[in-house]
Design a protein around this motif. Structure first.
Motif, PDB file in Angstrom:
ATOM      1  N   GLU A   1       0.823  -1.215   0.000  1.00  0.00           N
ATOM      2  CA  GLU A   1       0.000   0.000   0.000  1.00  0.00           C
ATOM      3  C   GLU A   1       0.862   1.273   0.000  1.00  0.00           C
ATOM      4  N   THR A   2       1.834   1.319   0.910  1.00  0.00           N
ATOM      5  CA  THR A   2       2.712   2.501   0.962  1.00  0.00           C
ATOM      6  C   THR A   2       4.180   2.069   0.810  1.00  0.00           C
ATOM      7  N   THR A   3       4.952   2.933   0.232  1.00  0.00           N
ATOM      8  CA  THR A   3       6.369   2.614  -0.014  1.00  0.00           C
ATOM      9  C   THR A   3       7.067   2.260   1.298  1.00  0.00           C
ATOM     10  N   ARG A   4       7.851   1.212   1.261  1.00  0.00           N
ATOM     11  CA  ARG A   4       8.536   0.755   2.477  1.00  0.00           C
ATOM     12  C   ARG A   4       9.795  -0.014   2.122  1.00  0.00           C
ATOM     13  N   ARG A   5      10.607  -0.170   3.148  1.00  0.00           N
ATOM     14  CA  ARG A   5      11.820  -0.972   2.996  1.00  0.00           C
ATOM     15  C   ARG A   5      11.534  -2.342   3.611  1.00  0.00           C
ATOM     16  N   ILE A   6      11.837  -3.389   2.869  1.00  0.00           N
ATOM     17  CA  ILE A   6      11.639  -4.748   3.390  1.00  0.00           C
ATOM     18  C   ILE A   6      12.977  -5.475   3.365  1.00  0.00           C
ATOM     19  N   MET A   7      13.266  -6.167   4.458  1.00  0.00           N
ATOM     20  CA  MET A   7      14.500  -6.942   4.521  1.00  0.00           C
ATOM     21  C   MET A   7      14.205  -8.356   4.016  1.00  0.00           C
ATOM     22  N   ILE A   8      15.064  -8.852   3.168  1.00  0.00           N
ATOM     23  CA  ILE A   8      14.918 -10.233   2.676  1.00  0.00           C
ATOM     24  C   ILE A   8      16.124 -11.034   3.166  1.00  0.00           C
ATOM     25  N   GLU A   9      15.849 -12.022   4.008  1.00  0.00           N
ATOM     26  CA  GLU A   9      16.913 -12.909   4.513  1.00  0.00           C
ATOM     27  C   GLU A   9      16.822 -14.216   3.754  1.00  0.00           C
ATOM     28  N   ILE A  10      17.934 -14.661   3.215  1.00  0.00           N
ATOM     29  CA  ILE A  10      17.915 -15.902   2.420  1.00  0.00           C
ATOM     30  C   ILE A  10      18.966 -16.883   2.929  1.00  0.00           C
ATOM     31  N   SER A  11      18.546 -18.144   3.051  1.00  0.00           N
ATOM     32  CA  SER A  11      19.501 -19.213   3.334  1.00  0.00           C
ATOM     33  C   SER A  11      19.090 -20.432   2.509  1.00  0.00           C
ATOM     34  N   VAL A  12      19.965 -21.394   2.437  1.00  0.00           N
ATOM     35  CA  VAL A  12      19.621 -22.621   1.694  1.00  0.00           C
ATOM     36  C   VAL A  12      19.737 -23.817   2.645  1.00  0.00           C
ATOM     37  N   LEU A  13      18.830 -24.789   2.495  1.00  0.00           N
ATOM     38  CA  LEU A  13      18.776 -25.883   3.460  1.00  0.00           C
ATOM     39  C   LEU A  13      19.391 -27.179   2.949  1.00  0.00           C
ATOM     40  N   ALA A  14      19.368 -27.385   1.644  1.00  0.00           N
ATOM     41  CA  ALA A  14      19.964 -28.594   1.037  1.00  0.00           C
ATOM     42  C   ALA A  14      19.486 -29.857   1.726  1.00  0.00           C
ATOM     43  N   THR A  15      18.184 -29.982   1.914  1.00  0.00           N
ATOM     44  CA  THR A  15      17.650 -31.110   2.696  1.00  0.00           C
ATOM     45  C   THR A  15      17.863 -32.464   2.040  1.00  0.00           C
ATOM     46  N   ASN A  16      17.978 -32.475   0.723  1.00  0.00           N
ATOM     47  CA  ASN A  16      18.129 -33.769   0.042  1.00  0.00           C
ATOM     48  C   ASN A  16      19.570 -34.083  -0.345  1.00  0.00           C
ATOM     49  N   ALA A  17      20.477 -33.256   0.109  1.00  0.00           N
ATOM     50  CA  ALA A  17      21.883 -33.480  -0.267  1.00  0.00           C
ATOM     51  C   ALA A  17      22.650 -34.062   0.922  1.00  0.00           C
ATOM     52  N   GLU A  18      23.659 -34.824   0.618  1.00  0.00           N
ATOM     53  CA  GLU A  18      24.478 -35.394   1.688  1.00  0.00           C
ATOM     54  C   GLU A  18      25.314 -34.282   2.332  1.00  0.00           C
ATOM     55  N   GLU A  19      25.454 -34.377   3.645  1.00  0.00           N
ATOM     56  CA  GLU A  19      26.146 -33.321   4.393  1.00  0.00           C
ATOM     57  C   GLU A  19      27.580 -33.112   3.890  1.00  0.00           C
ATOM     58  N   GLU A  20      28.213 -34.224   3.539  1.00  0.00           N
ATOM     59  CA  GLU A  20      29.608 -34.136   3.057  1.00  0.00           C
ATOM     60  C   GLU A  20      29.693 -33.232   1.831  1.00  0.00           C
ATOM     61  N   LEU A  21      28.703 -33.381   0.954  1.00  0.00           N
ATOM     62  CA  LEU A  21      28.700 -32.575  -0.274  1.00  0.00           C
ATOM     63  C   LEU A  21      28.477 -31.105   0.033  1.00  0.00           C
ATOM     64  N   THR A  22      27.465 -30.810   0.853  1.00  0.00           N
ATOM     65  CA  THR A  22      27.109 -29.411   1.102  1.00  0.00           C
ATOM     66  C   THR A  22      28.164 -28.695   1.934  1.00  0.00           C
ATOM     67  N   GLU A  23      28.904 -29.461   2.714  1.00  0.00           N
ATOM     68  CA  GLU A  23      29.995 -28.836   3.482  1.00  0.00           C
ATOM     69  C   GLU A  23      31.103 -28.368   2.560  1.00  0.00           C
ATOM     70  N   ASP A  24      31.234 -29.047   1.439  1.00  0.00           N
ATOM     71  CA  ASP A  24      32.375 -28.781   0.553  1.00  0.00           C
ATOM     72  C   ASP A  24      32.085 -27.830  -0.598  1.00  0.00           C
TER      73      ASP A  24
END
Lengths: 154, 298
Positions: free
Chosen positions: A115-138
């Protein structure tokens, strides 16, 4: 002579491999892949759309200007290995949460009526739920968001 | 045979490295190059929060005023013929921003020849300020081919700004981004204020003008986080002077209400609205004109 030819081959290959490494970038990632979807008629792309490098455990925070009397469509995307994207939209002043994708089945698309002009913060992260931890760590991958807008119907 | 083996293994090793790094936008965490990229990124937070402040392009800003019935006035712009008269990196980067806005303004009014002239000025000053001129070459070709088409020219102008930001962000030149953007935003404000002319309480453009507080504040934050030298401090002072005038505007606040309909669409109502009175308008108009004069003079 033999040594010289080995050195030349090695230097050439080293340069070649470095070109590949240095050309690796997430620039314009949001302009292809799953971010690049037809938003619907009358939408215009917003120049604040962005991409960046990300790893699991990282959090990217953007301060974005949303103009009043507009409908915005936000599309988020990441490298396949890192899906799903988790994003939180919050008020730029109070930091009150406006939208949390985790509570909305990790939807990659959200529409905002502003409705009115505003500043919005967008926080982004990735979860990689289907990937093996070894892969996502590297590995690092790309994450991006594409903003489209159209005038808000009153 | 031994020679062949050595060359073979060298090739195999190199192809392995190159292939691995180029795979589906994924980089190894162990790769020092990737670590450097991650460390230098704005907005990347692990221990402490840092924010990447995004900025609408000058074309997007002017587009809002364009719908408020502005008339094309080339006398408001800085002549592209002045481009060679700016000496020193501060004058060049600020005027690069000025020309980007003038290009966007010309594109909005479908002035093809002027748009191309300003794009050429942008390309010339970019080279002087260490920005690759090649990022504008395809845009120049497209702008000549799309003469008279508003959407195409406007897109080209926005693309020129975003290409430049990307080039500078990739090179970690945040201070140059702040300088160019400051020049661009001051020129946008100058054009908007001069186009409005005199104050009238019911002029819709005043609301759009008040909204400029948000991108100016984001730019100020961006500039503060990138400050490296005296030139940057001058720019921060310009932005603080403008931001202070915006902060003096009368504010009316209502509680922010967020609702979500069954299809997932989110509506945000309420928040803070700013009202610009005649005194605010005159102060802002004079201050922006003064700062802008200092930038475009040579």
């Amino acid at each position: 002579m033999k040594k010289l030819s080995y050195i030349l081959v090695f230097v050439f290959l080293a340069i070649f491999s470095n070109i590949e490494v240095f050309s690796q970038s997430c620039n314009k990632f949001h302009l292809y892949g799953s971010c690049m979807q037809y938003p619907g008629p009358s939408y215009k792309m917003d120049g604040q759309s962005r991409s960046n490098v990300i790893g699991v455990g990282d959090k990217l925070v953007y301060s974005v200007i949303f103009y009043g009397d507009r409908n915005y469509k936000l599309i988020f995307c990441t490298t396949d290995l890192f899906k799903p994207v988790h994003y939180i939209l919050s008020d730029g002043v109070t930091r009150e949460v406006i939208f949390d994708s985790e509570k909305n089945d990790f939807t990659e698309i959200v529409e905002l009526n502003i409705e009115t002009t505003r500043r919005i913060m967008i926080e982004i992260s990735v979860l990689a739920t289907n990937a093996e931890e070894e892969l996502t760590e590297d590995y690092f991958g790309c994450v991006g968001f594409l903003l489209h807008w159209k005038p808000l119907k009153k | 045979m031994n020679k062949f083996k050595t060359v073979f293994w060298l090739c195999a090793f190199t192809v392995l490295i190159a292939g691995n790094s180029g795979c589906k936008n994924v980089q190894t965490n162990n790769d020092s190059q990737a670590e450097n990229i991650a460390d230098s990124m704005d907005g990347h937070t692990s221990d402490q929060e840092s924010v990447l402040f995004l900025l609408p392009s000058p074309g997007e800003i002017l587009l809002r005023f364009y719908s408020a019935d502005f008339q094309y006035n080339p006398e408001l712009l800085n002549s592209p013929l002045n481009k060679d008269k700016y000496i020193g990196s501060k004058a060049q980067t600020l005027n690069l921003g000025v020309y980007i806005t003038d290009m966007a303004y010309s594109a909005l009014f479908e002035r093809s020849a002027e748009t191309v002239n300003y794009l050429e000025a942008v390309q010339a000053l970019s080279t002087e300020t260490g920005i690759s001129s090649t990022i504008f070459e395809s845009l120049l070709v497209r702008s000549k081919a799309n003469a008279g088409k508003l959407d195409s020219l406007a897109n080209i102008s926005n693309e020129a700004f975003s290409n430049m930001l990307e080039f500078l962000e990739t090179g970690g030149k945040e201070n140059t981004i702040a300088q160019v953007s400051a020049g661009a935003y001051i020129e946008s404000l100058f054009i908007a204020l001069q186009s409005i002319g005199s104050y009238s309480e019911d002029n819709e453009a005043l609301e759009l003008l008040s909204d400029m507080r948000f991108p100016v504040d984001n730019l100020l934050e961006k500039a503060k986080s990138a400050t490296l030298n005296e030139a940057d401090k001058t720019i921060i002072n310009y932005l603080i002077e403008i931001s202070t005038i915006f902060n003096d505007l009368e504010k009316s606040s209502s509680k922010t209400v967020v609702t979500q309909n069954p299809s997932g669409e989110v509506s945000i109502q309420g928040g803070e609205e700013l009202k610009m009175n005649e005194a605010n308008f005159i102060i802002l108009k004079n201050k922006v004109a003064e700062i802008r004069k200092g930038i475009v003079s040579y």
